[in-house]
Scaffold this motif. Structure first.
Motif, PDB file in Angstrom:
ATOM      1  N   SER A  37       0.811  -1.219   0.000  1.00 10.79           N
ATOM      2  CA  SER A  37       0.000   0.000   0.000  1.00 10.79           C
ATOM      3  C   SER A  37       0.842   1.265   0.000  1.00 10.79           C
ATOM      4  N   ASP A  38       2.054   1.183  -0.523  1.00 10.72           N
ATOM      5  CA  ASP A  38       2.923   2.359  -0.545  1.00 10.72           C
ATOM      6  C   ASP A  38       2.338   3.455  -1.418  1.00 10.72           C
ATOM      7  N   PHE A  39       2.529   4.691  -0.973  1.00 10.82           N
ATOM      8  CA  PHE A  39       2.217   5.872  -1.754  1.00 10.82           C
ATOM      9  C   PHE A  39       3.532   6.497  -2.232  1.00 10.82           C
ATOM     10  N   ILE A  40       3.400   7.514  -3.080  1.00 16.46           N
ATOM     11  CA  ILE A  40       4.597   8.224  -3.543  1.00 16.46           C
ATOM     12  C   ILE A  40       5.360   8.791  -2.353  1.00 16.46           C
ATOM     13  N   ALA A  99      13.697  13.382  -5.155  1.00 14.74           N
ATOM     14  CA  ALA A  99      13.259  14.627  -5.792  1.00 14.74           C
ATOM     15  C   ALA A  99      12.539  14.352  -7.103  1.00 14.74           C
ATOM     16  N   ALA A 100      13.045  13.377  -7.877  1.00 17.44           N
ATOM     17  CA  ALA A 100      12.402  13.047  -9.154  1.00 17.44           C
ATOM     18  C   ALA A 100      10.999  12.502  -8.931  1.00 17.44           C
ATOM     19  N   PHE A 101      10.829  11.637  -7.917  1.00 15.83           N
ATOM     20  CA  PHE A 101       9.503  11.081  -7.651  1.00 15.83           C
ATOM     21  C   PHE A 101       8.579  12.147  -7.064  1.00 15.83           C
ATOM     22  N   ALA A 102       9.140  13.094  -6.310  1.00 16.72           N
ATOM     23  CA  ALA A 102       8.320  14.163  -5.742  1.00 16.72           C
ATOM     24  C   ALA A 102       7.812  15.117  -6.809  1.00 16.72           C
ATOM     25  N   VAL A 103       8.485  15.154  -7.954  1.00 15.29           N
ATOM     26  CA  VAL A 103       8.023  16.009  -9.047  1.00 15.29           C
ATOM     27  C   VAL A 103       6.704  15.494  -9.624  1.00 15.29           C
TER      28      VAL A 103
END
Length: 305
Positions: A258-261, A279-283
């Motif tokens: 159930s992981d989220f970003i 940082a790339a995934f947070a974009v």
């Protein structure tokens, strides 16, 4: 005795003050600029600059041997997000549950807000308003842990269902649990804009629809709903964005898958020390919310906030 001067050290002369006042009076934009310059500078330095640094660092990489941060331009982090099925699944899960929570809260908020704004007696409205806000007075973690106890295998929900003969439902530590908890936590943020939007609809519009022979469902669908839509979209900005960026609820009530970003970003920074990938995934949610806000603006949601 010499005449006293009206000049105070550290302050402009009276004539200079008058000229400044006259200039500000003749130029409203200058007053606004003087008023907003310090908050705007604070916003640019602390918020926009942080976003720029986030975007730049997304194109860096971590040396796999030394673990040092390498300040060279690369698209490897974004390629990993696109090519790795795990990260695509996490992104789709995050967006899907955020959308499901938004739709659920909209369906729950509409009848409640309509009753509170149109049907409830005046003496009830204050109590209903407080009832909506009371959950926000308690800690976010307290509410999540309360739902964790409710949804547990031996929790209140299964105990009640067993005693009325419906059987237990094992939704603890699953995506269903996250959907339920998120829908509850963010519901007040949907109710308030919808409530305000319904209150702004003139009674004459609904009366005119009834006078023209329209049934209640037709009036709701063709008169009330289009007028309330900006309030719904405004509330959806809160429910969608808050769910999209959350990582605490998936940790506490979600299961192993159930992981989220936000969970991946948290582990990338605090565990694997891979800040560029984080940082790339947070974009990704930033881009999603940017598109969402553009659509919301076209639907008039900002006027309903």
């Amino acid at each position: 005795m010499a005449a006293s001067s009206d000049v105070i050290p550290g302050r402009p002369r009276a004539g200079a003050r008058l000229r400044i006042s006259a200039a500000l009076f003749r130029r409203p934009w200058l007053r606004g600029l003087a008023l907003l310059s310090l908050p705007a500078a604070w916003f640019v330095v602390l918020y926009l600059a942080a976003l720029v640094v986030l975007l730049i660092s997304a194109f860096w990489r971590v040396d796999s041997f030394t673990g040092d941060l390498v300040h060279t331009f690369t698209l490897d982090n974004f390629k990993t997000l696109v090519t790795e099925p795990t990260y695509r699944t996490i992104a789709l899960r995050t967006v899907g549950i955020a959308a499901a929570v938004t739709v659920t809260d909209a369906l729950l908020a509409l009848p409640f807000a309509y009753f509170a704004a149109r049907l409830a007696p005046a003496r009830w409205r204050g109590a209903l308003f407080v009832a909506v806000l009371v959950p926000l007075w308690s800690s976010y973690l307290v509410r999540v842990y309360a739902w964790r106890l409710i949804l547990a295998r031996d929790g209140v929900l299964n105990w009640t269902l067993d005693h009325i003969g419906l059987g237990a439902v094992n939704v603890a530590y699953s995506n269903w649990a996250m959907w339920i908890v998120f829908s509850y936590i963010w519901l007040p943020f949907m109710i308030m804009p919808v409530w305000a939007a319904i209150e702004r609809v003139p009674d004459s519009f609904l009366e005119a629809s009834a006078d023209m022979g329209a049934k209640s469902l037709t009036t709701f669908r063709r008169v009330l709903l289009p007028l309330v839509l900006p309030g719904l979209v405004a509330g959806s900005i809160f429910t969608f964005s808050l769910t999209l960026g959350d990582f605490i609820t998936p940790t506490l009530v979600g299961g192993a898958g159930s992981d989220f970003i936000g969970n991946v970003v948290y582990r990338s920074v605090g565990v694997s020390n891979n800040v560029p990938f984080a940082a790339a995934f947070a974009v990704v949610p930033l881009v999603i919310m940017g598109v969402y806000l553009l659509i919301a603006r076209r639907l008039g949601a900002f006027e309903a906030l």
